[in-house]
Enzyme design. Structure first.
Site, mmCIF file in Angstrom:
data_model
loop_
_atom_site.group_PDB
_atom_site.id
_atom_site.type_symbol
_atom_site.label_atom_id
_atom_site.label_comp_id
_atom_site.label_asym_id
_atom_site.label_seq_id
_atom_site.Cartn_x
_atom_site.Cartn_y
_atom_site.Cartn_z
ATOM 1 N N ALA A 117 1.330 4.743 9.853
ATOM 2 C CA ALA A 117 2.012 5.208 8.639
ATOM 3 C C ALA A 117 1.422 4.510 7.415
ATOM 4 O O ALA A 117 0.942 3.375 7.484
ATOM 5 C CB ALA A 117 3.507 4.932 8.746
ATOM 6 N N ARG A 119 2.624 3.075 5.007
ATOM 7 C CA ARG A 119 3.215 1.801 4.568
ATOM 8 C C ARG A 119 2.592 0.606 5.292
ATOM 9 O O ARG A 119 2.771 -0.540 4.877
ATOM 10 C CB ARG A 119 4.730 1.821 4.794
ATOM 11 C CG ARG A 119 5.158 1.993 6.237
ATOM 12 C CD ARG A 119 6.678 2.051 6.345
ATOM 13 N NE ARG A 119 7.133 2.290 7.708
ATOM 14 C CZ ARG A 119 7.260 3.479 8.265
ATOM 15 N NH1 ARG A 119 6.947 4.566 7.544
ATOM 16 N NH2 ARG A 119 7.690 3.617 9.504
ATOM 17 N N TYR A 120 1.848 0.893 6.395
ATOM 18 C CA TYR A 120 1.237 -0.195 7.157
ATOM 19 C C TYR A 120 -0.247 -0.393 6.844
ATOM 20 O O TYR A 120 -0.791 -1.457 7.110
ATOM 21 C CB TYR A 120 1.383 0.062 8.657
ATOM 22 C CG TYR A 120 2.813 0.152 9.122
ATOM 23 C CD1 TYR A 120 3.692 -0.922 8.956
ATOM 24 C CD2 TYR A 120 3.297 1.307 9.723
ATOM 25 C CE1 TYR A 120 5.005 -0.842 9.377
ATOM 26 C CE2 TYR A 120 4.610 1.400 10.152
ATOM 27 C CZ TYR A 120 5.460 0.321 9.975
ATOM 28 O OH TYR A 120 6.755 0.398 10.394
ATOM 29 N N THR A 121 -0.912 0.633 6.354
ATOM 30 C CA THR A 121 -2.364 0.543 6.158
ATOM 31 C C THR A 121 -2.705 0.233 4.707
ATOM 32 O O THR A 121 -1.895 0.420 3.799
ATOM 33 C CB THR A 121 -3.048 1.857 6.568
ATOM 34 O OG1 THR A 121 -2.549 2.926 5.755
ATOM 35 C CG2 THR A 121 -2.788 2.178 8.029
#
Length: 828
Positions: A117, A119-121
């Protein structure tokens, strides 16, 4: 009362207009790349947004969610998922030949795994992406309002390298789609330079520097004619094949190792497909499939069964799986606001034309900037030359406006020049500062002259484009990954990959089949062991032995009246002591279906000949061999059997042969096959022998007068009788006695014609196998009892026998054309 806010419209007209508007919006503003920078709007907005956000290669990565949110809010109001997916693709090495985004975190894999997602990368621009935006602030491109008029965005990026060629493009619009392959950066730049240097060059000449696509995943392009067609017309197709090698393990087994897959192929799906093919028996010989890929590279391993051919399996993998695919060119791009299919030359011409415009606009911008600065410096130099007077004017002026007006009037200065004099600091009044200003002014005049010369000479613009592209080539180019193979890919049949050699095919009584090299068979023959070296058990024996070539086709006729086909090389090769493979693993036999006859269908030997069929109920049929040219994998009906009937055997005949048929009650009939016309496969046939009550056929053979007729009865009696004792008569009769049947010798177990040198293998209902030479059986008259040839237990009876090669015979003595039938009586 009519609502004035409602407008009546024609539904048909509105649908047409609205759909056309929507279609054009998708085509121009979403799905297709611009020929100038090779980018779709979403990619262009992502890169521009990252540049404006300062997410450049020299800065830390930023959260992907921040980037997609910024791009969506300012430029691309179509949802964050589409923006993020486009950005992810630009960060995947297997999708882009030169990645435009430097991703940090999980950005998916070529196995089809999705990215984490947003928001993680994290992400930032790659170094080469900066070359697409270089000089964007120098008025090199036009800008337009964003969707709500609150921001400005570029219509196209400067694109200092031919990105449409380098990274390609894929997209589906309304009623049209684009599919442009990626290319090598160095080759693409060389192609652009060639067109600039030689405007009349042809597509074939261009292919000397850009020979074909260069996919990020490597692999092989088979043949170049498809490339030339695509480059010439904008449409075409090429064959992409995985890079493979065949390794031999320490145990002697072979394995196929795939190190590069075709562009866009999902490795996991290939794995699943191969496993499914193996489970469905559509692909034989594979024992295991493993994906051993790591950070060091792709390694996809297919383990092969010991007796299978890795070359043949690999050929079938190319046919059945995505290890070989077609890439279809459809080089559709936006040219001057219109979607158009473009040839390679047209793409390059458009790029060159655009780069000329970029260089001209940049040069004008630099020239205007230099002239503006020179204009200021010119005013400062005038002021320094009249420093005391300038100071006096300023000191005597009540306001700066009056001072500016006085300066403009006294020294003929412009408003900007006079303002610059008023803004000048006192430290610049020194002599050293004056020298600096004079030096800068002189440099600017030289620069302005040079820039004016560039604008006046088109050849200098070309030189600048080439020099700047050469610099990009030096910094970012890397070696070609995709190998271009000479020659077109052929639809190879398996036999094209198999060396043609003479082999022996053996089928045991219990249905085990194998292939032997004749050289090996000869070697063991010289050892004096004969067919005992064929690996069968004591309770089994070789019932069929066919001398053939690996490229020959073998036909397998069954008791159910069906025929199957196998190439000799499809039968696994085993050592002489090995048992072999159950034939049900190769042929889709039904329950109770057994092989009655194997015939080598070599064209040279079967041309103009017929198959002669004989059934248990005395029906015979003759069918031309050509009727059996196309046999399906699940077999083909060779003749139509009546209920309760079975096929006894099949003979390969010339059309003029004599045939002899023997029955269980001891009768035989001899007739010439010419009395039977050729029939189709679906025909039942005609009566060959009129059977008495409870009688059945036990054998049929071709017969010549120089042969003998061998009969064996259930109780172990047998005899040989000269073929001349059997007169040729018409078919369909009850026949004449071929043995005197009594309770002592029992019913006839089988009939076959012999030359007198063969061995026979006899099997009883108790499973006992007895072997003897035909020469040991006495010669007697036709209607006689025969002599005891073997001693049986009280409740034992002979159920079948077959001819085999004598143990001391040489390979040359093997009856390869199988003139004689195999006596069978397995149904009792």
């Amino acid at each position: 009362m009519q609502d004035r806010n409602l407008i009546d419209v024609n539904l048909t007209s509105e649908m047409k207009t609205s759909f056309i508007d929507y279609a054009m919006s998708v085509i121009v503003a979403r799905a297709l790349p611009d020929v100038r920078d090779g980018l779709k709007p979403v990619h262009r907005r992502i890169l521009y947004g990252m540049n404006e956000l300062g997410v450049t290669p020299d800065k830390p990565h930023k959260k992907s969610a921040r980037i997609t949110g910024d791009v969506m809010g300012k430029y691309h109001p179509h949802g964050d998922s589409s923006i993020y997916e486009a950005m992810v693709r630009m960060a995947q090495w297997w999708s882009y030949r030169h990645m435009l985004v430097d991703g940090h975190g999980n950005f998916g894999s070529m196995d089809g795994d999705g990215a984490a997602a947003q928001r993680y990368t994290e992400a930032r621009m790659s170094k080469i992406a900066l070359e697409l935006l270089r000089d964007i602030n120098k008025n090199t491109v036009n800008f337009q309002d964003n969707y709500d008029g609150s921001e400005r965005e570029p219509v196209v990026l400067p694109a200092r390298f031919p990105n449409l060629l380098v990274n390609g493009a894929t997209g589906i619009a309304v009623g049209m789609a684009t599919n442009i392959p990626p290319h090598n950066l160095a080759e693409s730049i060389d192609a652009v330079k060639m067109v600039m240097e030689h405007p009349d060059c042809t597509t074939r000449e261009l292919m000397e520097v850009i020979p074909g696509p260069d996919f990020p995943t490597g692999a092989l392009v088979m043949g170049r004619s498809g490339i030339h067609r695509a480059y010439d017309t904008g449409k075409g197709s090429i064959v992409l094949r995985s890079r493979t090698e065949i390794e031999t393990t320490q145990t002697g087994r072979e394995r196929i190792v795939v190190t590069e897959f075709p562009y866009g192929v999902n490795k996991t799906k290939v794995h699943e497909h191969i496993v499914r093919l193996a489970q469905e028996k559509r692909l034989e010989g594979i024992t295991a499939v493993r994906d051993e890929s790591s950070r060091e590279g792709v390694r996809f391993v297919i383990e092969i069964r010991r007796e299978a051919s890795a070359t043949v399996i690999l050929n079938n993998l190319f046919k059945l799986t995505s290890l070989q695919t077609n890439f279809s060119f459809n080089m559709l791009a936006i040219e001057n606001g219109v979607p158009k299919i473009l040839s390679l030359r047209q793409i390059i011409d458009n790029y060159i034309s655009y780069q000329k415009e970029v260089i001209i606009r940049r040069t004008r911008f630099d020239k205007d900037k230099a002239e503006a600065r020179a204009h200021i410096l010119e005013g400062l130099l005038i002021a320094l030359d009249h420093l005391d007077e300038v100071i006096a004017i300023i000191r005597n002026s009540e306001t700066d406006v009056i001072a500016q007006t006085e300066l403009m009037s006294r020294f003929d200065l412009s408003e900007r020049q006079s303002q610059a004099i008023l803004d000048m600091r006192l430290r610049r009044l020194t002599g050293l500062e004056r020298d600096k200003i004079q030096s800068e002014y002189d440099d600017l005049l030289a620069l302005i002259a040079d820039l004016s010369d560039i604008l006046a000479k088109p050849e200098r613009i070309i030189t600048i484009i080439k020099e700047e592209m050469d610099e990009i080539k030096r910094k970012y180019a890397n070696p070609r990954r995709t190998e271009l193979m000479v020659g077109e890919v052929l639809s190879l049949e398996d036999e094209d990959l198999i060396e043609e050699e003479d082999v022996l095919i053996t089928l045991s009584n219990k249905g085990y089949i194998k292939r032997l090299a004749q050289d090996e068979f000869r070697a063991q023959k010289r050892g004096g062991r004969g067919v005992q070296g064929t690996g069968v058990n004591n309770d089994d024996f070789v019932r069929e032995l066919v001398s053939t070539s690996t490229h020959d086709t073998l036909l397998f006729f069954t008791n159910f009246g069906r025929v199957y086909r196998l190439k000799a090389y499809e039968i696994p090769e085993y050592g002489r002591t090995a048992k072999g493979l159950p034939i049900v693993n190769l042929l889709k036999l039904e329950d109770g279906e057994t092989i009655q006859t194997i015939i080598n269908a070599r064209k040279e030997e079967t041309a103009g000949k017929s198959f002669f069929f004989t059934t248990k109920q005395g029906i015979v049929k003759r069918t031309e061999v050509s009727e059996f040219n196309n046999i399906r994998q699940n077999g083909l009906r060779a003749l139509k059997l009546k209920e309760g009937d079975q096929l006894i055997n099949v003979l390969l005949t010339s059309g003029q042969d004599d045939i002899i048929i023997g029955t269980h009650s001891g009768y035989s009939v001899r007739f010439n096959e010419a009395s039977i016309r050729n029939m189709g496969r679906s025909a039942t046939g005609v009566r060959g022998v009129k059977l008495r009550e409870d009688d059945r056929v036990v054998g049929a053979s071709r017969i010549r007068d120089n042969q003998e007729v061998l009969v064996i009865t259930e109780n172990g009696f047998g005899k040989r009788t000269s073929a001349t004792d059997y007169p040729t008569k018409g078919r369909g009769g009850k026949g004449i006695k071929t043995a005197n049947i009594t309770p002592k010798n029992g019913q006839l177990a089988g009939l076959v014609t012999v030359d007198g040198t063969e061995d026979i293998m006899v099997i009883t209902n108790k499973g006992v196998i007895i072997r003897t030479n035909v020469a040991n059986i006495s010669q007697t008259g036709r209607a006689t009892l025969g002599v005891k040839i073997m001693k049986l237990d009280a409740d034992a009876k002979i159920v079948t026998f077959t001819l085999v090669q004598p143990e001391d015979s040489s390979i040359a003595e093997i009856n390869t054309d199988r003139e004689n039938s195999i006596s069978k009586n397995k149904d009792n």
